[in-house]
Design an enzyme around this catalytic site. Structure first.
Site, PDB file in Angstrom:
ATOM      1  N   SER A  29      -2.249  -4.202   3.234  1.00  0.00           N
ATOM      2  CA  SER A  29      -3.503  -4.255   2.446  1.00  0.00           C
ATOM      3  C   SER A  29      -4.616  -5.311   3.200  1.00  0.00           C
ATOM      4  O   SER A  29      -4.137  -6.376   3.265  1.00  0.00           O
ATOM      5  CB  SER A  29      -2.871  -4.891   1.250  1.00  0.00           C
ATOM      6  OG  SER A  29      -2.237  -3.839   0.469  1.00  0.00           O
ATOM      7  N   HIS A  60      -6.406   0.394   1.493  1.00  0.00           N
ATOM      8  CA  HIS A  60      -5.671   1.146   2.667  1.00  0.00           C
ATOM      9  C   HIS A  60      -6.530   2.390   3.287  1.00  0.00           C
ATOM     10  O   HIS A  60      -6.565   3.293   2.584  1.00  0.00           O
ATOM     11  CB  HIS A  60      -4.436   1.788   2.175  1.00  0.00           C
ATOM     12  CG  HIS A  60      -3.546   0.610   1.841  1.00  0.00           C
ATOM     13  ND1 HIS A  60      -2.486   0.079   2.813  1.00  0.00           N
ATOM     14  CD2 HIS A  60      -3.373  -0.142   0.821  1.00  0.00           C
ATOM     15  CE1 HIS A  60      -1.789  -0.704   2.302  1.00  0.00           C
ATOM     16  NE2 HIS A  60      -2.377  -1.072   1.209  1.00  0.00           N
ATOM     17  N   HIS A  82       2.803   4.232   0.347  1.00  0.00           N
ATOM     18  CA  HIS A  82       3.937   3.602  -0.287  1.00  0.00           C
ATOM     19  C   HIS A  82       4.845   4.755  -1.196  1.00  0.00           C
ATOM     20  O   HIS A  82       4.447   5.570  -1.416  1.00  0.00           O
ATOM     21  CB  HIS A  82       3.170   2.524  -1.045  1.00  0.00           C
ATOM     22  CG  HIS A  82       2.568   1.500  -0.373  1.00  0.00           C
ATOM     23  ND1 HIS A  82       1.023   1.764  -0.314  1.00  0.00           N
ATOM     24  CD2 HIS A  82       2.710   0.180  -0.029  1.00  0.00           C
ATOM     25  CE1 HIS A  82       0.634   0.832   0.506  1.00  0.00           C
ATOM     26  NE2 HIS A  82       1.701  -0.191   0.550  1.00  0.00           N
ATOM     27  N   TYR A  84       6.014   3.574  -3.974  1.00  0.00           N
ATOM     28  CA  TYR A  84       5.301   3.912  -5.523  1.00  0.00           C
ATOM     29  C   TYR A  84       4.188   5.047  -5.696  1.00  0.00           C
ATOM     30  O   TYR A  84       4.204   5.098  -6.870  1.00  0.00           O
ATOM     31  CB  TYR A  84       4.837   2.455  -5.758  1.00  0.00           C
ATOM     32  CG  TYR A  84       3.798   1.952  -5.174  1.00  0.00           C
ATOM     33  CD1 TYR A  84       2.355   2.466  -5.208  1.00  0.00           C
ATOM     34  CD2 TYR A  84       3.960   0.826  -4.251  1.00  0.00           C
ATOM     35  CE1 TYR A  84       1.569   1.701  -4.620  1.00  0.00           C
ATOM     36  CE2 TYR A  84       2.821   0.356  -3.595  1.00  0.00           C
ATOM     37  CZ  TYR A  84       1.696   0.649  -3.710  1.00  0.00           C
ATOM     38  OH  TYR A  84       0.585   0.245  -3.190  1.00  0.00           O
ATOM     39  N   GLU A  85       3.611   5.362  -4.637  1.00  0.00           N
ATOM     40  CA  GLU A  85       2.526   6.425  -4.835  1.00  0.00           C
ATOM     41  C   GLU A  85       3.191   7.737  -5.160  1.00  0.00           C
ATOM     42  O   GLU A  85       2.595   8.649  -5.452  1.00  0.00           O
ATOM     43  CB  GLU A  85       1.853   6.620  -3.481  1.00  0.00           C
ATOM     44  CG  GLU A  85       1.039   5.284  -3.303  1.00  0.00           C
ATOM     45  CD  GLU A  85       0.270   5.307  -1.886  1.00  0.00           C
ATOM     46  OE1 GLU A  85      -0.845   6.181  -1.617  1.00  0.00           O
ATOM     47  OE2 GLU A  85       0.803   4.281  -0.830  1.00  0.00           O
ATOM     48  N   ALA A 112       0.802  -7.269   2.940  1.00  0.00           N
ATOM     49  CA  ALA A 112       0.612  -8.358   1.976  1.00  0.00           C
ATOM     50  C   ALA A 112       1.755  -8.546   0.980  1.00  0.00           C
ATOM     51  O   ALA A 112       2.469  -7.596   0.637  1.00  0.00           O
ATOM     52  CB  ALA A 112      -0.608  -8.020   0.978  1.00  0.00           C
ATOM     53  N   MET A 210       6.157  -4.561  -1.234  1.00  0.00           N
ATOM     54  CA  MET A 210       6.244  -3.165  -1.901  1.00  0.00           C
ATOM     55  C   MET A 210       6.288  -2.161  -0.434  1.00  0.00           C
ATOM     56  O   MET A 210       6.164  -0.918  -0.634  1.00  0.00           O
ATOM     57  CB  MET A 210       5.330  -2.624  -2.884  1.00  0.00           C
ATOM     58  CG  MET A 210       5.367  -3.416  -3.988  1.00  0.00           C
ATOM     59  SD  MET A 210       4.040  -2.996  -5.464  1.00  0.00           S
ATOM     60  CE  MET A 210       4.023  -4.275  -6.384  1.00  0.00           C
ATOM     61  N   SER A 211       6.165  -2.629   0.864  1.00  0.00           N
ATOM     62  CA  SER A 211       6.316  -1.765   1.853  1.00  0.00           C
ATOM     63  C   SER A 211       7.406  -2.083   2.701  1.00  0.00           C
ATOM     64  O   SER A 211       8.338  -2.744   2.523  1.00  0.00           O
ATOM     65  CB  SER A 211       4.809  -1.968   2.444  1.00  0.00           C
ATOM     66  OG  SER A 211       4.646  -3.285   3.150  1.00  0.00           O
ATOM     67  N   ASN A 234      -0.587 -14.245  -2.493  1.00  0.00           N
ATOM     68  CA  ASN A 234      -0.611 -14.758  -3.868  1.00  0.00           C
ATOM     69  C   ASN A 234       0.983 -15.554  -3.981  1.00  0.00           C
ATOM     70  O   ASN A 234       1.661 -14.965  -3.100  1.00  0.00           O
ATOM     71  CB  ASN A 234      -0.664 -13.782  -5.060  1.00  0.00           C
ATOM     72  CG  ASN A 234       0.283 -12.837  -4.649  1.00  0.00           C
ATOM     73  OD1 ASN A 234       0.188 -11.800  -4.012  1.00  0.00           O
ATOM     74  ND2 ASN A 234       1.332 -12.704  -5.707  1.00  0.00           N
ATOM     75  N   HIS A 246      -4.120  -7.223  -8.163  1.00  0.00           N
ATOM     76  CA  HIS A 246      -4.299  -6.590  -6.862  1.00  0.00           C
ATOM     77  C   HIS A 246      -5.530  -7.049  -6.414  1.00  0.00           C
ATOM     78  O   HIS A 246      -5.779  -7.069  -5.121  1.00  0.00           O
ATOM     79  CB  HIS A 246      -4.559  -4.863  -7.163  1.00  0.00           C
ATOM     80  CG  HIS A 246      -4.695  -4.233  -5.779  1.00  0.00           C
ATOM     81  ND1 HIS A 246      -3.797  -4.279  -4.708  1.00  0.00           N
ATOM     82  CD2 HIS A 246      -5.576  -3.228  -5.210  1.00  0.00           C
ATOM     83  CE1 HIS A 246      -4.456  -3.420  -3.602  1.00  0.00           C
ATOM     84  NE2 HIS A 246      -5.270  -2.783  -3.982  1.00  0.00           N
TER      85      HIS A 246
END
Ligand code: HPA
Length: 270
Positions: A29, A60, A82, A84-85, A112, A210-211, A234, A246
């Site tokens: 990201s 992305h 990802h 989650y997609e 990230a 998440m990756s 963050n 995000h």
């Protein structure tokens, strides 16, 4: 068959360029600027490559870039998909498998992540020393494809010690603030609750994202040397006050992108 799909993709890529990459890089990201450091031979949108899924997430771009950084032939995944997609783990790691079959020896994963270690600040980097797979899934579930790797791959050194030492030396030399730590790979797409982050702290996590975890698993299965670097965009929920968004993730990544690009270029060429 998976092997045929990988071959379809490679045949298509080779029609654009015959370059034999030694290093593969996946840009996370907001970190896609690195592509500008490449002496580009070809740049192919994922949508054009057989069996690749274009990413749907802002930040992305989704293209495969082949070229040279200095003298080193590289292949770069500018943007990833990802779990989650809504894609299967097999789809998520398909580009990684293509890179491995193209003959790369080393894979550099970038992402990230939210900082769990309270000493971290947004904009720091973290060298991934190990991971905890909390996605509830694994890209190797299903019949093992012997041509790709073993049924039960060893994960005792998922992230290459030597490459990590080199990362650490270089980051220190360039005076870039960084940590070493354990990346907790979750499915997302929700950011964590405070209770979840406390749990991640207790189990030894230093950052959460998440990756990366599926890609590392697929790459280790295929015998690659892997290293990973997180941009702490963050602090994870509850480590600092306020919400995780995000926008904040993208904003921080943008702020550090230049030093990150410089660092990555040095890492590849030295
Ligand atoms: N949690 C999970 N994934 C992330 C975060 C986070 O706080 N920041 C960037 N990716």
């Amino acid at each position: 068959m998976l092997l045929d799909r990988i071959k379809d993709a490679i045949d298509f890529i080779r029609m654009q360029s015959q370059l034999k990459p030694k290093i593969g890089i996946t840009l996370g990201s907001g970190l896609s600027l690195f592509a500008e450091e490449i002496d580009i031979e070809c740049s192919i949108p994922y949508a054009d490559i057989p069996h690749f899924v274009p990413p749907s997430i802002d930040g992305h771009p989704g293209q495969l870039v082949l070229g040279r950084v200095g003298d080193t032939p590289v292949v770069v995944l500018q943007g990833r998909i990802h779990y989650y997609e809504g894609h299967s783990m097999n789809q998520v790691v398909f580009p990684t498998r293509v890179l491995a079959q193209m003959g790369i020896e080393t894979l550099i994963l970038t992402n990230a992540a939210g900082g769990i270690d309270p000493q971290m600040k947004a904009g720091d980097f973290m060298i991934i020393t190990d991971h905890i797979n909390l996605t509830g899934n694994n890209p190797l579930i299903g019949p093992n494809i012997q041509e790709l790797g073993l049924r039960f791959p060893d994960m005792s050194e998922a992230y290459d010690r030597e490459l990590n030492e080199k990362l650490s030396r270089l980051l220190t030399q360039l005076k870039i603030r960084h940590f070493k730590g354990v990346y907790c790979g979750v499915s997302g797409p929700t950011y964590e609750t405070s209770a979840e982050v406390k749990f991640l702290q207790k189990i030894g996590g230093s950052a959460v994202g998440m990756s990366t975890v599926p890609e590392t698993i697929a790459a280790k299965h295929m015998g690659l040397r892997v290293c990973g670097i997180s941009c702490i965009t963050n602090l994870a929920t509850g480590i600092s006050t306020g919400k995780v968004t995000h926008e904040e993730v993208k904003e921080t990544a943008k702020k550090v992108e230049e030093s990150f690009v410089h660092f990555l270029k040095e890492f590849i060429t030295h």
